[in-house]
Write a protein that holds these residues in place. Structure first.
Motif, short mmCIF file in Angstrom:
data_model
loop_
_atom_site.label_atom_id
_atom_site.label_comp_id
_atom_site.label_asym_id
_atom_site.label_seq_id
_atom_site.Cartn_x
_atom_site.Cartn_y
_atom_site.Cartn_z
N SER A 106 -30.58 -11.77 -12.63
CA SER A 106 -30.05 -12.17 -13.93
C SER A 106 -28.56 -11.88 -14.06
O SER A 106 -27.87 -12.49 -14.88
CB SER A 106 -30.81 -11.46 -15.06
OG SER A 106 -30.66 -10.06 -14.94
N ASN A 107 -28.06 -10.94 -13.28
CA ASN A 107 -26.63 -10.63 -13.28
C ASN A 107 -26.19 -10.53 -11.82
O ASN A 107 -25.76 -9.49 -11.34
CB ASN A 107 -26.35 -9.33 -14.03
CG ASN A 107 -24.88 -9.06 -14.21
OD1 ASN A 107 -24.07 -9.98 -14.20
ND2 ASN A 107 -24.53 -7.79 -14.35
N ALA A 108 -26.31 -11.66 -11.14
CA ALA A 108 -26.24 -11.68 -9.68
C ALA A 108 -24.88 -11.23 -9.15
O ALA A 108 -23.84 -11.68 -9.61
CB ALA A 108 -26.54 -13.08 -9.17
N PRO A 109 -24.90 -10.34 -8.15
CA PRO A 109 -23.66 -9.93 -7.49
C PRO A 109 -23.28 -10.96 -6.43
O PRO A 109 -24.10 -11.81 -6.05
CB PRO A 109 -24.05 -8.60 -6.84
CG PRO A 109 -25.50 -8.80 -6.49
CD PRO A 109 -26.08 -9.63 -7.62
N GLY A 110 -22.07 -10.87 -5.93
CA GLY A 110 -21.68 -11.74 -4.82
C GLY A 110 -22.29 -11.27 -3.52
O GLY A 110 -22.71 -12.08 -2.68
N ARG A 111 -22.37 -9.93 -3.35
CA ARG A 111 -22.88 -9.35 -2.11
C ARG A 111 -23.86 -8.23 -2.44
O ARG A 111 -23.80 -7.64 -3.51
CB ARG A 111 -21.73 -8.80 -1.27
CG ARG A 111 -20.75 -9.86 -0.78
CD ARG A 111 -19.45 -9.24 -0.27
NE ARG A 111 -18.66 -8.66 -1.35
CZ ARG A 111 -17.50 -8.01 -1.16
NH1 ARG A 111 -17.03 -7.87 0.06
NH2 ARG A 111 -16.84 -7.53 -2.20
N VAL A 112 -24.74 -7.96 -1.49
CA VAL A 112 -25.72 -6.91 -1.71
C VAL A 112 -25.94 -6.13 -0.41
O VAL A 112 -25.93 -6.71 0.68
CB VAL A 112 -27.06 -7.49 -2.22
CG1 VAL A 112 -27.70 -8.42 -1.18
CG2 VAL A 112 -28.03 -6.38 -2.62
N LEU A 113 -26.09 -4.83 -0.55
CA LEU A 113 -26.47 -3.96 0.56
C LEU A 113 -27.93 -3.56 0.37
O LEU A 113 -28.38 -3.32 -0.75
CB LEU A 113 -25.61 -2.70 0.59
CG LEU A 113 -24.10 -2.88 0.77
CD1 LEU A 113 -23.40 -1.52 0.71
CD2 LEU A 113 -23.79 -3.57 2.08
N ILE A 114 -28.65 -3.50 1.47
CA ILE A 114 -30.06 -3.08 1.43
C ILE A 114 -30.20 -1.85 2.33
O ILE A 114 -29.84 -1.90 3.52
CB ILE A 114 -30.98 -4.22 1.90
CG1 ILE A 114 -30.78 -5.45 1.01
CG2 ILE A 114 -32.44 -3.77 1.88
CD1 ILE A 114 -31.42 -6.72 1.56
#
Length: 406
Positions: A106-114
């Motif tokens: 709903s408030n999507a980031p450009g990048r994500v770390l998992i």
């Protein structure tokens, strides 16, 4: 223009999904799931969270936990539990990651770390390397070249062959991706019933998302067995520990205009002039607000209370201080002391020092002996010496949980 700036802000955000829903049976269930076991006086997951929450490039953090672990997580995370979004994970690591990614949609980031919660020794440099390698259509995988000679076993338990280790790497986390492509890959795998991926780089490979290898860290070990927990505890317990004490400074100045009183450190003092400002122009409290915000990297007073906003016209500056105190405490900080120096030719501060100290004690919620209010003149030099205004310098010391990062 607004849409473009909002898109840029979203693209700049780096979110994190921390996977913490496993049972960790191999680490021994007697002490509970491994992510909640103690190392160096704190829970494994608390140390993992700290590595990301203190990193300047990290935005929202989602933690996927087991349905039964809500209370356990809040106890382990302490004050940081309120700084993350906890979601119920799935029955597999892959499903927990997917649910964590969905919580960011709903408030999507450009990048994500998992990242795996059971890797508590991840450091800022590794996080930086991983973030830097993420592209619009490219993921990033920290990994170490395989150093041991590899053997393939036969069904009879014998050596079948020696496997070349050339080009082989041992994968670590955090693994980084552009947000929408990795979410789409997880969703596609879920709908097709493919649930056998052991990490997110494998899903990316299956979804034809290229993944760049970046140097991992030998210290970034995954705690799997009970002996891993014991060794991690020994490592932290024997290492020198430095308390996380931070000091912030603030400076403010306001000019005199015609009036009948000035407000200093929350106390109204009769005077033939007043200080000009959008709020009540309390230079002491403005400087203190900046000092408190500095201890947790929260910007300055103008960031939170812009003078262009009409709602702060004539506002009591104690509002600003109490807001800064709230931010400090939300991060687990304890205010150790506050020191304010007022620089002015007039009015005299001494007769009002006790009232100022009492007001600050209430705002900061600390004892009076932890507050110092001093005054000095400017020896008739400069704008202060000419009685054109008043300046203030403030210093605040705050103790935060945990140790200073290595």
């Amino acid at each position: 223009m607004r849409d473009a700036s909002e898109k840029q802000a979203a693209d700049d955000k780096v979110a994190v999904v921390i996977v913490a829903a496993g049972r960790g049976a191999r680490a021994g269930q007697a002490k509970g799931p491994k992510q909640y076991q103690q190392i160096g006086g704190g829970a494994v997951i608390a140390r993992t969270l700290g590595a990301f929450l203190t990193h300047p490039k990290i935005g929202p953090v989602v933690v996927a936990i087991h349905a039964d672990d809500g209370a356990l997580f809040r106890r382990a995370a302490g004050a940081n539990a309120d700084r993350v979004v906890a979601v119920t994970g799935g029955t597999s690591r892959q499903e927990s990651v997917r649910l964590g990614l969905l919580a960011l949609r709903s408030n999507a980031p450009g990048r994500v770390l998992i990242h795996d919660a059971a890797r508590p020794f991840v450091d800022a440099e590794l996080i930086d390397r991983t973030i830097a390698a993420i592209g619009e259509r490219q993921g990033a995988l920290p990994a170490l070249p395989v150093a041991d000679t590899l053997k393939r076993e036969t069904a009879e338990g014998m050596i079948g062959e020696t496997v070349s280790r050339a080009g082989l790497h041992a994968a670590q986390t955090p693994q980084g991706f552009p947000f929408w492509p990795i979410l789409a890959a997880h969703e596609k795998a879920h709908h097709l019933g493919k649930a056998d991926f052991t990490d997110d780089a494998a899903i990316a490979e299956w979804a034809h998302i290229p993944v760049k290898i970046v140097p991992g860290s030998p210290d970034n070990v995954k705690l799997t067995w009970a002996r891993d927990i014991a060794m991690a505890d020994q490592r932290l317990s024997s290492a020198p520990r430095f308390p996380d004490i931070r000091t912030g400074n603030g400076y403010d100045v306001h000019a005199f205009v015609p009036g009948d009183h000035v407000t200093l450190c929350g106390v109204a003092i009769p005077h033939g002039k007043k200080l000009s400002g959008h709020s009540d122009a309390d230079v002491g409290l403005h400087a203190l607000t900046d000092a408190l915000l500095a201890t947790c990297g929260a910007g300055d007073i103008g960031t939170h209370f812009p003078p262009s906003d009409p709602q702060w016209k004539g506002a009591a500056s104690r509002i600003f201080v109490e807001h800064a105190v709230k931010l400090v405490r939300a991060r687990g900080g304890r205010i150790a002391n506050a020191d304010i120096t007022l620089i002015c030719e007039a009015p005299r501060v001494g007769p009002h020092r006790e009232a100022m100290t009492e007001a600050l004690s209430a705002m900061l919620r600390i004892s009076r002996d932890r507050i110092s209010i001093k005054a000095t003149t400017n020896e008739k030099l400069g704008f202060v010496g000419r009685e054109e205004g008043i300046a203030a310098i403030a210093t605040a010391s705050v103790v935060f949980p945990g140790d200073v990062p290595e």
